[in-house]
Design an enzyme around this catalytic site. Structure first.
Site, PDB file in Angstrom:
ATOM      1  CD  GLN A 102       6.538  25.597  57.680  1.00 30.23           C
ATOM      2  OE1 GLN A 102       5.769  25.486  56.752  1.00 30.23           O
ATOM      3  NE2 GLN A 102       6.124  25.707  58.927  1.00 30.23           N
ATOM      4  CG  ASP A 105      12.395  35.565  58.720  1.00 31.00           C
ATOM      5  OD1 ASP A 105      13.208  34.826  59.311  1.00 31.00           O
ATOM      6  OD2 ASP A 105      11.204  35.683  59.065  1.00 31.00           O
ATOM      7  CG  HIS A 120      10.250  26.499  52.735  1.00 32.98           C
ATOM      8  ND1 HIS A 120       9.091  26.912  53.360  1.00 32.98           N
ATOM      9  CD2 HIS A 120      10.046  25.198  52.395  1.00 32.98           C
ATOM     10  CE1 HIS A 120       8.235  25.890  53.391  1.00 32.98           C
ATOM     11  NE2 HIS A 120       8.792  24.854  52.821  1.00 32.98           N
ATOM     12  CB  CYS A 128      26.154  31.928  40.762  1.00 36.17           C
ATOM     13  SG  CYS A 128      26.379  31.858  38.971  1.00 36.17           S
ATOM     14  CB  CYS A 131      29.825  29.145  39.134  1.00 33.57           C
ATOM     15  SG  CYS A 131      29.757  30.649  40.135  1.00 33.57           S
ATOM     16  CB  ALA A 233       5.089  34.159  68.370  1.00 32.16           C
TER      17      ALA A 233
HETATM   18  P1  NAD Z   1       2.199  29.646  57.687  1.00 33.61           P
HETATM   19  O1  NAD Z   1       1.884  28.221  57.491  1.00 33.61           O
HETATM   20  O2  NAD Z   1       3.595  30.008  57.907  1.00 33.61           O
HETATM   21  O3  NAD Z   1       1.217  30.166  58.905  1.00 33.61           O
HETATM   22  C1  NAD Z   1       1.186  31.370  59.577  1.00 33.61           C
HETATM   23  C2  NAD Z   1       0.543  31.019  60.936  1.00 33.61           C
HETATM   24  O4  NAD Z   1       0.940  31.969  61.898  1.00 33.61           O
HETATM   25  C3  NAD Z   1      -0.992  30.980  60.969  1.00 33.61           C
HETATM   26  O5  NAD Z   1      -1.426  29.761  61.529  1.00 33.61           O
HETATM   27  C4  NAD Z   1      -1.377  32.161  61.900  1.00 33.61           C
HETATM   28  O6  NAD Z   1      -2.531  31.897  62.667  1.00 33.61           O
HETATM   29  C5  NAD Z   1      -0.146  32.259  62.768  1.00 33.61           C
HETATM   30  N1  NAD Z   1       0.132  33.584  63.336  1.00 33.61           N
HETATM   31  C6  NAD Z   1      -0.076  34.801  62.775  1.00 33.61           C
HETATM   32  N2  NAD Z   1       0.392  35.777  63.577  1.00 33.61           N
HETATM   33  C7  NAD Z   1       0.915  35.159  64.670  1.00 33.61           C
HETATM   34  C8  NAD Z   1       1.570  35.634  65.843  1.00 33.61           C
HETATM   35  N3  NAD Z   1       1.804  36.937  66.074  1.00 33.61           N
HETATM   36  N4  NAD Z   1       1.976  34.716  66.752  1.00 33.61           N
HETATM   37  C9  NAD Z   1       1.760  33.381  66.554  1.00 33.61           C
HETATM   38  N5  NAD Z   1       1.162  32.880  65.456  1.00 33.61           N
HETATM   39  C10 NAD Z   1       0.751  33.764  64.519  1.00 33.61           C
HETATM   40  O7  NAD Z   1       1.595  30.452  56.545  1.00 33.61           O
HETATM   41  P2  NAD Z   1       2.083  31.169  55.261  1.00 33.61           P
HETATM   42  O8  NAD Z   1       2.433  32.568  55.538  1.00 33.61           O
HETATM   43  O9  NAD Z   1       1.071  30.859  54.239  1.00 33.61           O
HETATM   44  O10 NAD Z   1       3.437  30.462  54.867  1.00 33.61           O
HETATM   45  C11 NAD Z   1       3.678  29.795  53.703  1.00 33.61           C
HETATM   46  C12 NAD Z   1       5.125  29.452  53.660  1.00 33.61           C
HETATM   47  O11 NAD Z   1       5.895  30.602  53.364  1.00 33.61           O
HETATM   48  C13 NAD Z   1       5.644  28.929  54.975  1.00 33.61           C
HETATM   49  O12 NAD Z   1       6.646  28.024  54.684  1.00 33.61           O
HETATM   50  C14 NAD Z   1       6.207  30.172  55.600  1.00 33.61           C
HETATM   51  O13 NAD Z   1       7.134  29.915  56.593  1.00 33.61           O
HETATM   52  C15 NAD Z   1       6.772  30.922  54.394  1.00 33.61           C
HETATM   53  N6  NAD Z   1       6.780  32.366  54.707  1.00 33.61           N
HETATM   54  C16 NAD Z   1       7.885  32.840  55.337  1.00 33.61           C
HETATM   55  C17 NAD Z   1       7.920  34.136  55.753  1.00 33.61           C
HETATM   56  C18 NAD Z   1       9.148  34.595  56.480  1.00 33.61           C
HETATM   57  O14 NAD Z   1      10.256  34.188  56.140  1.00 33.61           O
HETATM   58  N7  NAD Z   1       8.983  35.406  57.527  1.00 33.61           N
HETATM   59  C19 NAD Z   1       6.827  34.991  55.526  1.00 33.61           C
HETATM   60  C20 NAD Z   1       5.716  34.483  54.846  1.00 33.61           C
HETATM   61  C21 NAD Z   1       5.704  33.127  54.464  1.00 33.61           C
END
Ligand code: NAD
Length: 250
Positions: A102, A105, A120, A128, A131, A233
């Site tokens: 999701q 980055d 996402h 663009c 085009c 993680a």
């Molecule tokens: P999310 O649904 O992506 O959840 C974040 C989860 O990560 C939570 O359950 C939290 O407990 C857990 N978490 C936090 N730190 C952690 C760690 N160090 N190790 C393991 N787990 C950990 O929540 P969101 O941020 O509300 O996301 C909304 C949407 O936006 C999602 O689709 C998300 O992927 C996207 N988003 C993407 C990025 C990115 O590209 N890095 C950043 C923010 C949000």
């Protein structure tokens, strides 16, 4: 007790013919990118309407200033962490078929994964709106905002804004994984973002074992998770990877 869970998870992965990684913002937190939700979430600092499509088209310059601030100046410097790299290694070793992310980055690709389905989209591409030509968001292009294509069309980040459709190819790949995977490794996702949240649920309904890695609890934890490896993680994935290597020797 904890070690047993790791052994169980490692054996499930080693015995699986089809394993999929499913990731949310949590996997990138240790790369310095905060999640959107929660106490330290980006939406406590920024107004989520920055990703409102109508607002973007109504005033692209103002929208782009904020978008650049958050997604390019801030996200842009992030590097893949061990959790991304372990997923890359598992793919190389034939133990992981793909990652459904999701995240926007690009850190899975930078961490060595080659089969990445971007639910996402990806911030590291601009597209663009006239085009459909694709650009890399380098500093030269983002020097004057909003950026424009050579055809004169407005450039938009190639990630989805609120209300936009999930890319068809990612959606199809996700359903394919949910139908066929024997193991789903769900890392750092609240399970609150629809429709992505339905993919692990579908996988579970089709018989997959759900291994969840999260520092806290998600909507998946008490509903579909079979093996919860609680923790950061990077630490969990490093440990899981070394248990997989040990189990391979046995
Ligand atoms: P999310 O649904 O992506 O959840 C974040 C989860 O990560 C939570 O359950 C939290 O407990 C857990 N978490 C936090 N730190 C952690 C760690 N160090 N190790 C393991 N787990 C950990 O929540 P969101 O941020 O509300 O996301 C909304 C949407 O936006 C999602 O689709 C998300 O992927 C996207 N988003 C993407 C990025 C990115 O590209 N890095 C950043 C923010 C949000």
């Amino acid at each position: 007790m904890t070690t047993d869970l790791y052994t169980k998870a490692a054996n499930a992965i080693l015995n699986s013919k089809y394993t999929t990684g499913f990731t949310g913002a949590g996997i990138s937190v240790e790369s310095g990118i905060p999640p959107f939700r929660g106490k330290d979430g980006l939406w406590n600092k920024y107004d989520p309407s920055v990703l409102d499509l109508d607002r973007f088209y109504a005033n692209p310059e103002a929208a782009w200033k904020l978008i650049k601030d958050i997604f390019y100046d801030f996200f842009g410097a992030a590097k893949p962490n061990d959790a991304h790299k372990v997923l890359g290694n598992l793919e190389k070793e034939g133990l992981l078929k793909e990652v459904i992310t999701q995240n926007i980055d690009n850190l899975h690709q930078e961490g060595g994964s080659t089969v990445v389905h971007e639910f996402h989209g990806n911030s590291q591409r601009l597209v663009c709106t006239k085009c459909a030509k694709s650009y890399k968001p380098d500093s030269e292009l983002l020097e004057t905002l909003p950026p424009y294509c050579e055809c004169g069309g407005l450039l938009k980040p190639d990630f989805i804004f609120f209300g936009e459709m999930i890319p068809q190819d990612a959606l199809q790949a996700a359903y394919h994984a949910a139908e066929n995977a024997e193991v789903f490794i769900v890392i750092g996702s609240t399970g609150e973002v629809y429709p992505a949240s339905q993919i692990p649920v579908l996988a579970k309904e089709n018989g997959a074992t759900i291994i969840e890695i999260n520092t806290g609890e998600s909507l998946f934890t008490s509903s579909i998770t079979d093996i919860l490896l609680k923790g950061k993680a990077t630490e969990v994935m490093d440990k899981l990877y070394s248990v997989i290597q040990q189990q391979k020797q046995n």
